[in-house]
Design a protein around this motif. Structure first.
Motif, PDB file in Angstrom:
ATOM      1  N   TYR A 229     -12.107  -2.051  77.122  1.00 43.42           N
ATOM      2  CA  TYR A 229     -12.416  -1.468  78.428  1.00 43.42           C
ATOM      3  C   TYR A 229     -12.904  -2.580  79.196  1.00 43.42           C
ATOM      4  N   GLY A 230     -12.524  -2.976  80.475  1.00 40.63           N
ATOM      5  CA  GLY A 230     -12.697  -4.013  81.231  1.00 40.63           C
ATOM      6  C   GLY A 230     -12.434  -5.200  80.769  1.00 40.63           C
ATOM      7  N   THR A 231     -12.964  -6.288  81.249  1.00 41.05           N
ATOM      8  CA  THR A 231     -12.742  -7.886  80.890  1.00 41.05           C
ATOM      9  C   THR A 231     -13.500  -8.048  79.764  1.00 41.05           C
ATOM     10  N   PRO A 232     -12.693  -8.730  78.709  1.00 41.27           N
ATOM     11  CA  PRO A 232     -13.474  -9.415  77.467  1.00 41.27           C
ATOM     12  C   PRO A 232     -14.413 -10.400  77.983  1.00 41.27           C
ATOM     13  N   MET A 233     -15.417 -10.541  77.206  1.00 44.70           N
ATOM     14  CA  MET A 233     -16.639 -11.377  77.540  1.00 44.70           C
ATOM     15  C   MET A 233     -16.814 -12.359  76.417  1.00 44.70           C
ATOM     16  N   GLN A 234     -17.304 -13.580  76.758  1.00 42.87           N
ATOM     17  CA  GLN A 234     -17.609 -14.684  75.945  1.00 42.87           C
ATOM     18  C   GLN A 234     -18.693 -15.591  76.562  1.00 42.87           C
ATOM     19  N   SER A 235     -19.655 -15.986  75.380  1.00 39.91           N
ATOM     20  CA  SER A 235     -20.689 -16.772  75.860  1.00 39.91           C
ATOM     21  C   SER A 235     -20.484 -18.028  74.897  1.00 39.91           C
ATOM     22  N   THR A 236     -20.902 -19.333  75.545  1.00 41.55           N
ATOM     23  CA  THR A 236     -20.868 -20.516  74.562  1.00 41.55           C
ATOM     24  C   THR A 236     -22.112 -21.429  74.763  1.00 41.55           C
ATOM     25  N   ARG A 237     -22.531 -21.851  73.717  1.00 42.34           N
ATOM     26  CA  ARG A 237     -23.650 -22.669  73.579  1.00 42.34           C
ATOM     27  C   ARG A 237     -23.249 -24.034  73.006  1.00 42.34           C
ATOM     28  N   HIS A 238     -23.559 -24.954  73.774  1.00 39.32           N
ATOM     29  CA  HIS A 238     -23.513 -26.419  73.317  1.00 39.32           C
ATOM     30  C   HIS A 238     -24.640 -26.964  72.254  1.00 39.32           C
ATOM     31  N   ILE A 239     -24.263 -27.485  71.138  1.00 42.09           N
ATOM     32  CA  ILE A 239     -25.363 -27.765  70.381  1.00 42.09           C
ATOM     33  C   ILE A 239     -25.337 -29.323  70.000  1.00 42.09           C
ATOM     34  N   VAL A 240     -26.273 -29.971  69.783  1.00 42.14           N
ATOM     35  CA  VAL A 240     -26.055 -31.374  69.222  1.00 42.14           C
ATOM     36  C   VAL A 240     -26.305 -31.391  67.867  1.00 42.14           C
ATOM     37  N   ILE A 241     -25.328 -32.062  67.172  1.00 40.15           N
ATOM     38  CA  ILE A 241     -25.578 -32.482  65.798  1.00 40.15           C
ATOM     39  C   ILE A 241     -25.965 -33.725  65.478  1.00 40.15           C
ATOM     40  N   SER A 242     -27.414 -33.769  64.804  1.00 38.65           N
ATOM     41  CA  SER A 242     -27.783 -34.759  64.281  1.00 38.65           C
ATOM     42  C   SER A 242     -27.157 -35.524  63.198  1.00 38.65           C
ATOM     43  N   ARG A 243     -26.592 -36.825  63.481  1.00 39.51           N
ATOM     44  CA  ARG A 243     -25.799 -37.494  62.662  1.00 39.51           C
ATOM     45  C   ARG A 243     -26.301 -38.986  62.774  1.00 39.51           C
ATOM     46  N   ARG A 244     -25.688 -39.620  61.697  1.00 44.82           N
ATOM     47  CA  ARG A 244     -25.761 -41.113  61.697  1.00 44.82           C
ATOM     48  C   ARG A 244     -24.765 -41.693  62.520  1.00 44.82           C
ATOM     49  N   PRO A 245     -25.068 -43.241  62.890  1.00 46.66           N
ATOM     50  CA  PRO A 245     -24.051 -43.799  63.794  1.00 46.66           C
ATOM     51  C   PRO A 245     -22.903 -44.152  63.178  1.00 46.66           C
ATOM     52  N   ILE A 246     -21.546 -43.909  64.024  1.00 44.15           N
ATOM     53  CA  ILE A 246     -20.361 -44.282  63.811  1.00 44.15           C
ATOM     54  C   ILE A 246     -19.920 -45.273  64.699  1.00 44.15           C
ATOM     55  N   VAL A 247     -19.545 -46.519  64.520  1.00 40.72           N
ATOM     56  CA  VAL A 247     -19.347 -47.524  65.318  1.00 40.72           C
ATOM     57  C   VAL A 247     -17.578 -47.783  65.291  1.00 40.72           C
ATOM     58  N   THR A 248     -17.127 -47.845  66.543  1.00 40.07           N
ATOM     59  CA  THR A 248     -15.521 -48.028  66.657  1.00 40.07           C
ATOM     60  C   THR A 248     -15.453 -49.161  67.593  1.00 40.07           C
ATOM     61  N   SER A 249     -14.285 -50.006  67.188  1.00 35.97           N
ATOM     62  CA  SER A 249     -13.849 -50.952  68.322  1.00 35.97           C
ATOM     63  C   SER A 249     -12.467 -51.319  68.046  1.00 35.97           C
ATOM     64  N   ARG A 250     -11.968 -52.231  68.871  1.00 34.59           N
ATOM     65  CA  ARG A 250     -10.651 -52.814  68.594  1.00 34.59           C
ATOM     66  C   ARG A 250     -10.871 -53.824  67.567  1.00 34.59           C
ATOM     67  N   PRO A 251      -9.992 -54.293  66.739  1.00 33.18           N
ATOM     68  CA  PRO A 251     -10.428 -55.331  65.664  1.00 33.18           C
ATOM     69  C   PRO A 251     -10.353 -56.645  66.292  1.00 33.18           C
ATOM     70  N   GLU A 252      -9.512 -56.842  67.291  1.00 30.17           N
ATOM     71  CA  GLU A 252      -9.446 -58.217  67.755  1.00 30.17           C
ATOM     72  C   GLU A 252      -9.468 -58.046  69.371  1.00 30.17           C
ATOM     73  N   PHE A 253      -9.966 -59.091  69.983  1.00 32.23           N
ATOM     74  CA  PHE A 253      -9.982 -59.533  71.396  1.00 32.23           C
ATOM     75  C   PHE A 253      -9.358 -61.095  71.673  1.00 32.23           C
ATOM     76  N   THR A 254      -8.763 -61.223  72.728  1.00 35.86           N
ATOM     77  CA  THR A 254      -8.300 -62.587  72.842  1.00 35.86           C
ATOM     78  C   THR A 254      -8.449 -62.858  74.170  1.00 35.86           C
ATOM     79  N   ALA A 255      -8.844 -64.126  74.492  1.00 38.24           N
ATOM     80  CA  ALA A 255      -9.113 -64.771  75.666  1.00 38.24           C
ATOM     81  C   ALA A 255      -8.857 -66.330  75.815  1.00 38.24           C
TER      82      ALA A 255
END
Length: 683
Positions: A229-255
């Protein structure tokens, strides 16, 4: 039928009962009696006395009773009842539930062996009538009491924000409990979604779900509820997951050596980590300090827990080539990522190598390289069947960096073959080879003398936080035949690019979004056609760096800065020379004419004239580009010449106050050195 309150004693297995009233309903039951007591009663037999009633009837169990409602909603109800008071112990009793809703003429029947039942798919806010009968081997009992009731009204579902436990910190790899609370009538179906993926659902008002082995991407928790009946309802909560660092980058740069480059790493962590660049491995780490030739920038990303580390080397030296390390650390752990800065070796473009070398670089087979001796000769390879598959490579080399599609269109080359006209592959090469290959090569030969190649050395200079200037050099081939340059720019990801035309080798782009990375490319053209686009150049308004899209190398655009510095130095030298000449003339005038300093008006006229002539004689080149050198001959003629100046001032071209102020401040020299008229045209 009244209560069974009349008793007749007999000693046989039958009894004759008289004195009954016609049209009345009587009930009979039998009990055995001896000296020790009485037995249980038999089932009840019900008789409706009529004038001619000679049919044998059997005893029936009594009716169910105590009918009640135990649960009620908008579309469902649960009823319960008590079993018959009188029934034979061996009877297998079942119950028939009869109910009728609004606007219904017939009853709906449901049979069950239990003493309760749930009626479903009812209409909300409606009246229903319900009664029950007992079924046994001898037949159906009389109906129970009739129950009249109303279902509840329906209202749409409403769902609250998800409740997360623990509320203070959800760790990566741990567990969490999600509670979804929904209100609705009838009872809704509640579902749990994690990052848009369905996890669990149930028809309830309180949905409790335990999530184990939580990952760092489980940042969006959604509760969904719907009851039809009526419009379906939804509610959303954004949470922060505490986590260790993950570092990413390009393997090579040229100049290239001497240019500028920016090394970039992306970090995903929560809470915010400590981030540094190392020059040596962890055992002999050498932290790169912000300052001097290095600039370290750390900034947050768009999402929670995302960060960017940038190490900008202002001028790449020989010792800067090698390995760098991005390191991030918080309370949950640390991570180091390695990237390498290599020397850039700019490879020549294929069409700049000549047809022969271009074919060799594209791995054209040796039998088909006969067409690449000096120019593409199709007659040498069309008779060779195996060369048909390599005709696309030959077209790439023959296009010579220009776009010949206009000429091909004039020769009625179909659109499916037009990509060959700019050196790009096409589908269905067999049809294009047999019918239009020669026409396309003819366009190549015609365009080589009139079409320009693409511009060179495209670069970007920052003007303000939302304006830049794009500059380029004329093409290497047919630069004198260029009639217009077309500049394209857009933000990466946009489907539509902006463009503008100019006759000069620069264009100012305005109304850009600060902090957004753009890409830009240029082509040259005339009324015969256009060249191919240059390689895209990436730039970011408000930040003094650009990059090539193919190598992503960053460099500071310092040409304009150096030009301004040189102009300012030149202005200061000329102004000092003017002051020195002015003072020298004043000393000569004082010695020859003995002009008294008590005549300030006379001195004011002399100073204005001398300064005007001195400023105009300090540079060459008039306003129209002609030789505008002014020789102040009267200044060397002694006192006679100076005494005639006030008499000649009415016929001379004296400077206006605006021009005089500009000359005095040296702005005229800056405008002349910077090409001020061209700058005005670009505005």
């Amino acid at each position: 039928m009244e209560e069974l309150d009349q008793v007749l004693n007999v000693t046989k297995e039958f009894a004759v009962v008289g004195g009954l009233s016609q049209g009345q309903v009587y009930g009979f039951t039998v009990v055995s009696v001896n000296d020790h007591g009485t037995s249980l009663p038999t089932s009840v037999i019900t008789v409706n006395v009529t004038a001619q009633d000679d049919v044998m009837q059997k005893a029936m169990t009594s009716h169910p009773h105590s009918l009640s409602v135990t649960d009620l909603s908008a579309t469902e109800l649960t009823i319960s009842w008590a079993p018959p008071l009188i029934s034979h112990p061996t009877d297998r009793i079942r119950y028939k539930i009869s109910y009728r809703g609004p606007n219904a003429t017939d009853f709906t029947n449901v049979t069950t062996a239990a003493l309760s039942h749930r009626l479903q798919e009812l209409q909300p806010n409606s009246q229903y009538i319900v009664f029950i009968t007992a079924l046994s081997g001898t037949g159906e009992s009389r109906p129970s009491e009739t129950l009249q009731l109303w279902t509840r009204p329906a209202y749409p579902a409403y769902v609250e924000l998800p409740t997360i436990h623990p509320t203070d910190m959800v760790k990566e790899g741990g567990s969490m409990t999600v509670l979804c609370i929904a209100m609705a009538s009838p009872e809704p179906t509640v579902a749990l979604y994690i990052n848009g993926r369905h996890v669990h659902e149930e028809r309830t008002r309180h949905l409790v779900t335990s999530i184990r082995n939580v990952s760092r991407d489980m940042t969006q928790v959604t509760c969904y509820a719907d009851n039809g009946y009526g419009t379906p309802m939804q509610s959303t909560r954004h949470i922060v997951i505490s986590r260790r660092p993950i570092v990413t980058s390009r393997p090579e740069f040229t100049a290239p050596e001497g240019s500028s480059v920016t090394l970039r790493c992306r970090v995903d962590a929560s809470p915010e980590p400590q981030m540094v660049f190392w020059r040596q491995p962890a055992a002999k780490r050498e932290v790169v300090i912000d300052g001097g030739n290095f600039e370290v920038i750390t900034q947050r990303g768009r999402k929670e827990g995302e960060y960017t580390m940038e190490l900008k080397i202002r001028e790449v030296a020989e010792e800067n080539f090698g390995q760098f390390f991005c390191h991030a650390e918080n309370v949950f752990g640390s991570m180091t990522n390695t990237l390498t800065l290599k020397r850039q070796q700019e490879a020549p473009r294929l069409y700049d190598l000549g047809v022969t070398e271009c074919c060799r670089r594209l791995n054209v087979s040796r039998p088909c390289q006969r067409a690449c001796a000096f120019d593409v000769d199709l007659d040498a390879v069309l008779a060779v069947p195996e060369c048909a598959a390599e005709l696309g490579k030959l077209m790439t080399c023959a296009a010579d960096g220009s776009d010949h599609r206009r000429c091909c269109a004039d020769k009625i080359v179909p659109s499916r073959c037009l990509h060959w006209c700019r050196g790009k592959p096409v589908d269905g090469t067999e049809e294009c080879t047999l019918s239009y290959a020669k026409d396309i090569v003819d366009c190549f030969e015609e365009g080589r003398a009139v079409l320009p190649s693409r511009p060179l050395n495209v670069r970007v200079e920052a003007v303000s936080s939302n304006e830049v200037r794009v500059l380029w050099d004329p093409p290497a081939r047919n630069a004198d035949k260029v009639e217009v340059y077309r500049v394209y720019w857009r933000a990466p990801g946009d489907n539509i690019s902006s463009r503008n035309d100019t006759r000069t080798t620069s264009l100012r782009l305005s109304r850009l979004r600060a902090g957004v990375e753009y890409e830009c490319a240029v082509k040259s053209g005339n009324h015969y056609g256009v060249s191919q686009l240059t390689e895209p150049v990436l730039f970011m308004p408000g930040r003094m760096f650009v990059s090539s899209k193919s190598t992503d190398n960053y460099y500071i655009s310092t040409g304009a800065v150096l030009a301004v510095v040189l102009v300012l130095v030149l202005v200061m030298v000329l102004m000092l020379a003017g002051v020195w000449l002015y003072r020298r003339k004043r000393r000569k005038a004082s010695a020859s004419d003995r002009v008294s300093f008590e005549n300030p008006s006379y001195l004011r006229e002399m100073n204005l004239e001398n300064l005007q002539h001195t400023s105009e004689s300090s540079f060459t080149g008039g306003p129209n580009g002609t030789n505008g050198t002014v020789t102040n001959g009267d200044a060397s003629n002694g006192s006679a010449g100076r005494r005639q100046e006030p008499l000649q001032s009415s016929g001379s071209q004296s400077a206006s106050p605006t021009r005089f102020g500009a000359l005095r401040n040296g702005l005229g020299l800056v405008a002349k050195a910077a090409g001020f008229k061209q700058f005005e045209n670009e505005q």
